[in-house]
Structure formats: C-alpha cells, structure tokens
Motif scaffolding. Structure first.
Motif, short mmCIF file in Angstrom:
data_model
loop_
_atom_site.label_atom_id
_atom_site.label_comp_id
_atom_site.label_asym_id
_atom_site.label_seq_id
_atom_site.Cartn_x
_atom_site.Cartn_y
_atom_site.Cartn_z
N ASN A 143 66.73 -39.05 30.64
CA ASN A 143 67.14 -37.85 29.54
C ASN A 143 66.58 -36.88 29.70
O ASN A 143 66.72 -36.16 30.58
N THR A 171 73.75 -32.80 29.66
CA THR A 171 73.49 -34.56 29.48
C THR A 171 74.21 -35.18 29.55
O THR A 171 75.49 -34.61 28.77
N SER A 216 62.01 -29.52 24.34
CA SER A 216 61.66 -29.70 26.01
C SER A 216 61.72 -28.89 26.70
O SER A 216 60.38 -28.54 27.47
N ALA A 256 72.80 -28.89 28.17
CA ALA A 256 72.90 -29.65 26.79
C ALA A 256 74.50 -29.79 25.91
O ALA A 256 74.98 -30.63 25.65
N HIS A 257 74.57 -28.34 25.48
CA HIS A 257 75.96 -28.69 24.51
C HIS A 257 76.91 -28.05 25.62
O HIS A 257 77.96 -27.25 24.08
N LYS A 311 75.31 -36.35 24.84
CA LYS A 311 76.07 -35.57 23.51
C LYS A 311 77.61 -35.68 24.10
O LYS A 311 78.01 -36.79 23.81
N SER A 352 70.83 -24.49 20.54
CA SER A 352 71.58 -25.94 19.81
C SER A 352 71.66 -26.58 18.61
O SER A 352 72.26 -26.64 17.85
C1 LIG Z 1 69.51 -32.50 23.35
C2 LIG Z 1 68.91 -31.63 23.78
C3 LIG Z 1 67.94 -31.35 24.78
C4 LIG Z 1 67.64 -33.01 25.08
O1 LIG Z 1 68.47 -34.14 26.15
P1 LIG Z 1 68.22 -35.64 25.77
O2 LIG Z 1 68.98 -36.00 26.62
O3 LIG Z 1 68.51 -36.31 24.30
O4 LIG Z 1 66.70 -35.96 26.12
C5 LIG Z 1 67.46 -31.03 25.84
N1 LIG Z 1 68.02 -30.03 25.98
C6 LIG Z 1 68.81 -29.33 24.96
C7 LIG Z 1 69.21 -27.47 24.60
C8 LIG Z 1 69.36 -29.66 24.02
O5 LIG Z 1 70.35 -29.71 22.88
#
Ligand SMILES: *Cc1c(COP(=O)(O)O)cnc(C)c1O
Length: 392
Positions: free
Chosen positions: A109, A238, A137, A208-209, A241, A181
């Motif tokens: 993840n 990721t 994270s 991620a986004h 999402k 995010s």
């Molecule tokens: C959701 C998210 C993560 C973590 O990703 P997961 O696959 O859900 O563990 C990392 N960075 C950002 C900016 C996020 O929004």
C-alpha cells in the motif's frame, strides 16, 4: 503506585471526546459506489477516493474473479522469497510504461511505499524536506529515519530555498504530496524538481490523488506539468484510489528501484500483495487506457459543475481544481454536527478533523467521482446550502 494503562487511556479518551475529536467508523453494507447502504439507509457518497468509479466496475471485478480462480487468494510469501507472481511482474511493467519510467516496484500500500524511503535512502546527516501538509505516511517515513526532518510552509518554494541555505547536510531528499489529500491543491512540482536537481537531491512525489486523475489519460501530476519519474524524481502512486483496487508503487530509474529491493524494509519484510489483486489492478489500468481519457473528462466536468453550482448558491469552497473540494468549517464540533445533518438528509460527507488537518481547520472534504451524475451533485449542493449556512 504506577499509573495503569486503563486509567491513562480512559483519561486520553475523555480529552479526545471533549475536543469533539472522537473517531468512529460507520459500516457499509454495499459495495463502494456513488450511492452506498449505510446502517440500512441508501445515501449519496461524496467521501470516497474512488475517483473513476472503478472499485465496483464490472470489468475489473470479473478480472479479479478470474484471477482468484487462477492464482488463489493469498500470495503466501514476501516478494523476495516466493510471493512474486507474474501478475505482480506484469503490473510493474505496465505501470512503468504508463507513467514513462524505467522501472516500477509494487508495494502492499501507499503507506508502506512511503515508509520505504526511510530505510532505503535516508541516513544520518541527510536532510529530508517536506511540505507542512504532506500525508502522515511521508511524515512517519521522516520520523523513522535518522535524517534531519524539516517541514516547509505549504507549497512555499522560497521557504525551501531558505532552508537549503541554512542547514548543513550530506544528501538531500525532498518529499511532497502532488495533490494535497485534504486540501485538493497541487504542489509546485516543476520548481521543486529544479531546486532538488540543483542540490543533487532526490524528489519523491506522492501522487496518491493525482495518479489516474491528472495528466494525459491519468498518467499523473508529473505528466500534467511535462515531467515524468526518472533522473532525480521518484513517483509514488496508489492503486486503491482512482484505480479502484489496492496496492501502490514507486516508479523511477532502475538503480533506485533495485536499491529499494535491496534495502526497503517495508518491501522486504512483508507478504506480497495477493496476485489476484495485482491482476485486478492490471485490468483497471488497461481499462483506463482503453477509455482514452473519457473517465478523466467526465470527472473534470463533474468538478466544474460542482464548483459552478456551489458558487451559484454562495457556498464557499477552498481553492482546488481537483476532485478534492473541501469546505472549511474550522471548529471540529461544528464540522461533526454538519456532517451528521448531511447524513440525516441522505448525504455521506465525513468531517475531517485534527490531527488529520491542522488545529482550527476542520472541514467537509467533498470527493467527486466520474461516476457521480449531475443530479447527484445537485442534491449535494442543495443539502449543503441548507445545512452549511444554517446556525449549527
Ligand atoms: C492514501 C494516501 C497514502 C496511502 O496510500 P494507501 O495505499 O492508502 O496506504 C499515501 N499518501 C497520500 C497522499 C494518500 O492520500
């Protein structure tokens, strides 16, 4: 007498509750979609990160089903022992090609992908610069490492420059969310890449986004500003999402990917993602490409529509052109109350409170999807205008 855990924790709970920050889950009894069943009631869902409506897409689901038949459920081992199967491998190659990188490496993840930088790259004497509003994270990766962690003011390139000239360091890493995010705004990626390059540093872009949402056909935030992972730029993306599946990757030059395989503790010491999930992600990726940008286009239309309708009713949004469209409320208890009222009226829109966002900036985080219809957005805006302006 020593303090007991139970007393200490009860006290902490009291404080959390008094501050209006108690966290509780609500349980869905349907698949993730633009409408979901929550405690027996059908509600409109504006809280999910399923930006392209792929979490419950029939093509992706069918691929997952077939893959479970072929590959079973669990991967059985870590990637380096015997858990690395061909769906993982093919997905890595497909992602690398899609984002224009030499290589990509799958992680379970995004949280674990970001943690990887602490063990694989950072040492004592190194400097890790991070945007103040980066995802938890990334911050945790910095705290876990022995590098010096410094956080610069949100999207402020001149603050980065000042920090670089005021601190002694061996090697530099700069890490940023591409799309923030909880705010929906976008980092100054070109400027950050230039500053990192000038200092022989590495830039880690957490997309991620943006992956699946921005850039040509959803190739991501770097693509949207004419950059790609490679050279001194690493991209984290990721799959849970916009791609509606699960997992994450880091993409970049082969030398860095090989190094992650050697040294990233969150890669080495964990069970590989189920191969069926990798196969589902692979289908999701090819589905997105086959749509040739149509999903991103309908998402953009929904964003523009939501912004226009909000403006027409006098609803004030935070500055954002992405699917993340927050409404700042400030007080946590108020945000919680507004969110409950929205739910009473059939709209699921969770309040985001500290410590997820800075103190005094609790908000409703509207997340739009290509799967929302204009009439669903109309309902959202109507209910919001009733509830947000009201004396709550
Ligand atoms: C959701 C998210 C993560 C973590 O990703 P997961 O696959 O859900 O563990 C990392 N960075 C950002 C900016 C996020 O929004």
């Amino acid at each position: 007498m020593k303090a007991t855990w139970r007393d200490d924790i009860n006290r902490r709970h009291q404080c959390i509750k008094e501050a209006g920050l108690w966290r509780a889950r609500s349980t869905l009894s349907s698949a993730q979609s633009s409408e979901v069943l929550l405690s027996g009631a059908q509600v409109l869902n504006f809280s999910s990160n399923d930006y392209l409506g792929l979490a419950n897409n029939p093509v992706v689901k069918e691929a997952a089903k077939q893959a479970v038949h072929r590959w079973g459920v669990g991967s059985g081992a870590s990637h380096l022992v015997c858990g690395h199967a061909s769906p993982h491998h093919e997905l890595e190659q497909a992602i690398a090609k899609f984002v224009g990188a030499e290589r990509a490496l799958l992680f379970s993840n995004g949280y674990m992908a970001n943690l990887a930088i602490s063990s694989a790259f950072l040492n004592k004497g190194d400097l890790l610069l991070q945007d103040k509003l980066n995802h938890a994270s990334l911050i945790d990766a910095g705290l876990l490492s022995r590098a010096l962690l410094r956080r610069y003011a949100h999207c402020d390139l001149s603050h980065v420059k000042r920090m670089l000239s005021n601190v002694e360091f061996n090697k530099l890493m700069l890490a940023t969310d591409a799309v923030f995010s909880m705010d929906g705004d976008v980092a100054p990626l070109a400027g950050l890449a230039l500053l990192t390059e000038k200092n022989n540093g590495l830039l880690l872009v957490d997309d991620a986004h943006g992956f699946g949402v921005l850039g040509d056909c959803g190739r991501g935030s770097l693509n949207s500003v004419g950059l790609k992972p490679g050279g001194n730029v690493l991209m984290m993306g990721t799959l849970g999402k916009a791609f509606g599946s699960f997992g994450a990757f880091i993409a970049g030059d082969g030398v860095y990917i090989d190094h992650l395989i050697q040294a990233a503790r969150s890669y080495i010491y964990t069970t590989a993602l189920p191969p069926s999930i990798a196969a589902a992600s692979l289908t999701s990726l090819s589905y997105v490409q086959e749509q040739g940008g149509a999903l991103q286009k309908s998402l953009s239309q929904n964003i523009a529509y939501f912004k226009a309708q909000s403006a027409a009713t006098g609803l004030v949004l935070m500055p954002s052109n992405t699917p993340i469209q927050p409404i700042l409320l400030g007080d946590s208890a108020r945000a919680q109350k507004v969110s409950a009222k929205l739910l009473d009226r059939g709209v699921l829109l969770r309040a985001i409170r500290p410590p997820t966002v800075p103190e005094g900036t609790a908000r409703l985080r509207v997340a739009l999807s290509s799967s929302h219809s204009f009439s669903q957005i109309d309902r959202l805006v109507n209910v919001l205008s009733e509830v947000v302006d009201g004396q709550c």
